[in-house]
Design an enzyme around this catalytic site. Structure first.
Site, PDB file in Angstrom:
ATOM      1  N   LYS A  95     -29.301  -3.764   7.032  1.00 20.58           N
ATOM      2  CA  LYS A  95     -28.487  -4.087   8.201  1.00 20.58           C
ATOM      3  C   LYS A  95     -29.365  -4.481   9.371  1.00 20.58           C
ATOM      4  CE  LYS A  95     -27.255  -1.019  10.998  1.00 20.58           C
ATOM      5  NZ  LYS A  95     -27.456  -0.391  12.323  1.00 20.58           N
ATOM      6  N   SER A  96     -30.440  -3.722   9.586  1.00 16.01           N
ATOM      7  CA  SER A  96     -31.322  -3.983  10.726  1.00 16.01           C
ATOM      8  C   SER A  96     -31.932  -5.371  10.651  1.00 16.01           C
ATOM      9  CB  SER A  96     -32.433  -2.931  10.765  1.00 16.01           C
ATOM     10  OG  SER A  96     -31.897  -1.642  10.903  1.00 16.01           O
TER      11      SER A  96
ATOM     12  N   ARG B  26     -31.021  -8.978  12.904  1.00 18.27           N
ATOM     13  CA  ARG B  26     -32.110  -9.681  13.588  1.00 18.27           C
ATOM     14  C   ARG B  26     -32.157 -11.142  13.137  1.00 18.27           C
ATOM     15  NH1 ARG B  26     -33.333  -4.431  13.719  1.00 18.27           N
ATOM     16  NH2 ARG B  26     -34.832  -3.600  15.224  1.00 18.27           N
TER      17      ARG B  26
ATOM     18  N   ASP C  55     -20.861  -4.361  10.562  1.00 14.15           N
ATOM     19  CA  ASP C  55     -21.820  -4.638  11.636  1.00 14.15           C
ATOM     20  C   ASP C  55     -22.310  -6.079  11.610  1.00 14.15           C
ATOM     21  OD1 ASP C  55     -21.568  -2.028  12.447  1.00 14.15           O
ATOM     22  OD2 ASP C  55     -23.715  -1.644  12.550  1.00 14.15           O
TER      23      ASP C  55
ATOM     24  N   ASN D  43     -18.674  -0.796  17.024  1.00 12.64           N
ATOM     25  CA  ASN D  43     -19.680   0.227  17.301  1.00 12.64           C
ATOM     26  C   ASN D  43     -21.031  -0.193  16.719  1.00 12.64           C
ATOM     27  OD1 ASN D  43     -20.698   2.617  18.321  1.00 12.64           O
ATOM     28  ND2 ASN D  43     -19.941   3.897  16.658  1.00 12.64           N
TER      29      ASN D  43
ATOM     30  N   ARG E 295     -22.007   4.822  24.364  1.00 14.09           N
ATOM     31  CA  ARG E 295     -23.417   4.726  23.977  1.00 14.09           C
ATOM     32  C   ARG E 295     -24.220   4.068  25.102  1.00 14.09           C
ATOM     33  NH1 ARG E 295     -23.772   2.676  17.814  1.00 14.09           N
ATOM     34  NH2 ARG E 295     -25.935   3.323  18.141  1.00 14.09           N
TER      35      ARG E 295
ATOM     36  N   ASP F 267     -32.554   7.255  10.961  1.00 16.86           N
ATOM     37  CA  ASP F 267     -31.337   7.102  10.174  1.00 16.86           C
ATOM     38  C   ASP F 267     -31.401   7.832   8.837  1.00 16.86           C
ATOM     39  OD1 ASP F 267     -30.045   5.672  12.105  1.00 16.86           O
ATOM     40  OD2 ASP F 267     -30.465   3.707  11.248  1.00 16.86           O
TER      41      ASP F 267
ATOM     42  N   ASN G 275     -32.844  11.238  19.883  1.00 19.75           N
ATOM     43  CA  ASN G 275     -32.051  10.012  19.892  1.00 19.75           C
ATOM     44  C   ASN G 275     -30.837  10.076  18.977  1.00 19.75           C
ATOM     45  OD1 ASN G 275     -34.042   9.157  21.565  1.00 19.75           O
ATOM     46  ND2 ASN G 275     -34.831   7.553  20.249  1.00 19.75           N
TER      47      ASN G 275
ATOM     48  N   LYS H 228     -26.339   8.068  18.737  1.00 17.50           N
ATOM     49  CA  LYS H 228     -26.052   7.123  17.656  1.00 17.50           C
ATOM     50  C   LYS H 228     -24.536   6.908  17.586  1.00 17.50           C
ATOM     51  CE  LYS H 228     -30.295   6.576  16.026  1.00 17.50           C
ATOM     52  NZ  LYS H 228     -30.952   5.259  15.890  1.00 17.50           N
ATOM     53  N   GLU H 229     -24.013   6.522  16.413  1.00 24.59           N
ATOM     54  CA  GLU H 229     -22.573   6.299  16.296  1.00 24.59           C
ATOM     55  C   GLU H 229     -21.773   7.519  16.718  1.00 24.59           C
ATOM     56  OE1 GLU H 229     -24.211   3.073  13.648  1.00 24.59           O
ATOM     57  OE2 GLU H 229     -24.835   4.955  14.525  1.00 24.59           O
TER      58      GLU H 229
ATOM     59  N   ARG I  92     -25.199  12.847  16.144  1.00 26.39           N
ATOM     60  CA  ARG I  92     -25.451  13.213  14.746  1.00 26.39           C
ATOM     61  C   ARG I  92     -26.036  14.614  14.605  1.00 26.39           C
ATOM     62  NH1 ARG I  92     -27.558   7.318  12.568  1.00 26.39           N
ATOM     63  NH2 ARG I  92     -25.471   6.441  12.299  1.00 26.39           N
TER      64      ARG I  92
ATOM     65  N   HIS J 158     -20.674   6.296   9.532  1.00 22.65           N
ATOM     66  CA  HIS J 158     -20.983   5.982   8.132  1.00 22.65           C
ATOM     67  C   HIS J 158     -22.063   6.881   7.548  1.00 22.65           C
ATOM     68  CE1 HIS J 158     -24.473   3.208   9.489  1.00 22.65           C
ATOM     69  NE2 HIS J 158     -23.983   3.800  10.551  1.00 22.65           N
ATOM     70  N   ARG J 159     -23.071   7.233   8.338  1.00 24.17           N
ATOM     71  CA  ARG J 159     -24.180   8.019   7.798  1.00 24.17           C
ATOM     72  C   ARG J 159     -23.776   9.480   7.562  1.00 24.17           C
ATOM     73  NH1 ARG J 159     -27.502   4.381   6.869  1.00 24.17           N
ATOM     74  NH2 ARG J 159     -27.999   2.750   8.355  1.00 24.17           N
TER      75      ARG J 159
ATOM     76  N   LYS K 291     -19.301   0.102   7.486  1.00 23.34           N
ATOM     77  CA  LYS K 291     -20.158  -0.335   8.603  1.00 23.34           C
ATOM     78  C   LYS K 291     -21.474  -0.910   8.101  1.00 23.34           C
ATOM     79  CE  LYS K 291     -21.482   1.279  13.182  1.00 23.34           C
ATOM     80  NZ  LYS K 291     -22.807   0.692  13.336  1.00 23.34           N
TER      81      LYS K 291
END
Length: 425
Positions: free
Chosen positions: A29-30, A34, A56, A98, A128, A300, A323, A327-328, A331, A377-378, A403
């Site tokens: 996804k990342s 990009r 996403d 999101n 966020r 993640d 951090n 996140k979504e 977490r 999702h995670r 997602k």
């Protein structure tokens, strides 16, 4: 009853034996987001292969289409992107759900638009933080406003990005740095991106950004560990292959370890360039994972590791995960709450650390538990792993995995994991 992807809840049935088979994780996804953005900013036609098709990436593609970029999808893992090197003002706000990468990256990129662009998201995204990025853009002379410190963000572009130096506090997210770097190639002159401190969340993701930028013709000089100079090259079209998603791979590595199985991902762990691939070395140590795990550079992967830690031989403390609270969902709070829902005291928060008490004796027990996923999702994918060892684990809102990994439940089923639709009440 058999599992239906439209179900509001799914109960995971522990497999009778080791999980064996081949599963190909989806594209990263990342990297996909990009590459989509850079292809959209480039002159000419770019072909992206191995790409992820998920909520996403769909949101990023739709935003580019709204700004005049042609985005075709000839195959399940392909995007063909055609642009003229510029973005046009959209007819309305860009809705990005999101999707953190799309929101942060586009907030900076649309500074080059000649006109007003509103970058917005759903109720979760509106909580966020984005203030550090907004302040950095404003300091460069751009007209950017986000009154709440979160989306929506209004960018009043003048069709150019000023040259100069921009400083950013990247403590909350490396995505701020990546957003500025990708914008930098659109400058009237050289744009220097500097960190206000040495701390940066998941620095490896900045390396992913730089690699993608260079693939599309950008020239970046790293002056030291905290300063990058981006030359005003713009971007040129390129053919680009997206590697599989390392964050998705962590669930399969953990499933293999929990069940003593053998799952072929088609990609060796050391072939991944994404930071979350570092989790493989930690997973391989199970059931003797380290007493302390620094999650700062594989954020993640922390939900995967935390659920795995519940069955570890010794307690595990996760550090460097501040951090995770932005996140979504929060977490850290979600992991501690849901692990403790499985068994009181199984996890707790200590400041920004997460302490998992660990109990290998949990394996094989019937502990009926409904796991709240917080539309994250995670959380859904990681807690499904608990269902490989415990009877009665029900994951609410299983569809939220779309997602980043729409085929997650199918992947588990293909390995022999039983899935049953359940009543969410």
């Amino acid at each position: 009853m058999p599992f239906d992807l439209r179900s509001l809840a799914v109960t995971v049935v522990p497999p009778a034996g080791p999980l064996r088979g081949r599963v190909s994780p989806p594209g990263s996804k990342s990297i996909t987001n990009r590459a989509l953005l850079l292809a959209g900013l480039a002159r000419g036609t770019s072909r992206l292969t191995g790409a992820l098709k998920s909520d996403d990436t769909r949101l990023m593609a739709d935003a580019l289409r709204a700004m005049g970029v042609r985005v075709d999808e000839p195959g399940d893992t392909e995007f063909v992107v055609t642009g003229d090197g510029s973005l046009r003002p959209p007819a309305g706000p860009l809705f990005l759900g999101n999707a953190g990468t799309a929101t942060r990256f586009l907030t900076a990129a649309v500074a080059a638009v000649d006109g007003t662009v509103v970058v917005d998201g759903d109720a979760h995204m509106r909580k966020r933080p984005i203030r550090p990025l907004v302040e950095a853009l404003a300091a460069l002379g751009l007209d950017v406003a986000a009154p709440s410190g979160c989306p929506p963000v209004t960018v009043r572009g003048r069709g150019r990005v000023p040259a100069g130096r921009v400083a950013i506090d990247a403590g909350l997210s490396s995505q701020y740095v990546s957003a500025l770097l990708m914008m930098g190639a659109l400058g009237e002159g050289e744009v220097e991106v500097a960190l206000t401190g040495a701390e940066i969340g998941a620095r490896g993701y900045v390396d992913l950004t730089l690699a993608a930028m260079r693939s599309f013709g950008a020239e970046v000089v790293q002056r030291d560990a905290t300063i990058w100079a981006v030359r005003p090259t713009g971007y040129r079209a390129a053919d680009f292959h997206v590697e599989p998603d390392a964050s998705a791979a962590t669930y399969l590595w953990a499933a293999q370890k929990l069940t003593g199985g053998a799952i072929d991902l088609g990609t060796a762990a050391d072939a991944f360039t994404q930071p979350d691939a570092r989790a493989k070395a930690v997973i391989d140590l199970f059931p003797h994972m380290p007493a302390a795990i620094d999650g700062s550079q594989m954020q993640d992967a922390v939900p995967t590791l935390a659920v795995l830690a519940a069955f570890n031989a010794e307690p595990v403390r996760f550090t460097g995960i501040e951090n995770l609270r932005v996140k979504e969902c929060d977490r850290t709070r979600a992991l501690s709450t849901e692990l403790a829902r499985i068994r009181p005291g199984l996890a707790r928060e200590e400041g920004d650390d997460l302490l998992v008490a660990s109990d290998p004796g949990l394996a094989g027990q019937a502990l009926p538990t409904r796991i709240e996923t917080y539309a994250d999702h995670r959380i859904a994918m990681s807690f499904a792993l608990a269902g490989l060892k415990l009877r009665g684990i029900t994951v609410l809102d299983p569809g939220c995995v779309a997602k980043t990994y729409p085929g997650y439940w199918d992947a588990l089923a293909s390995l022999g994991v039983g899935l049953e639709s359940a009543d969410p009440a």
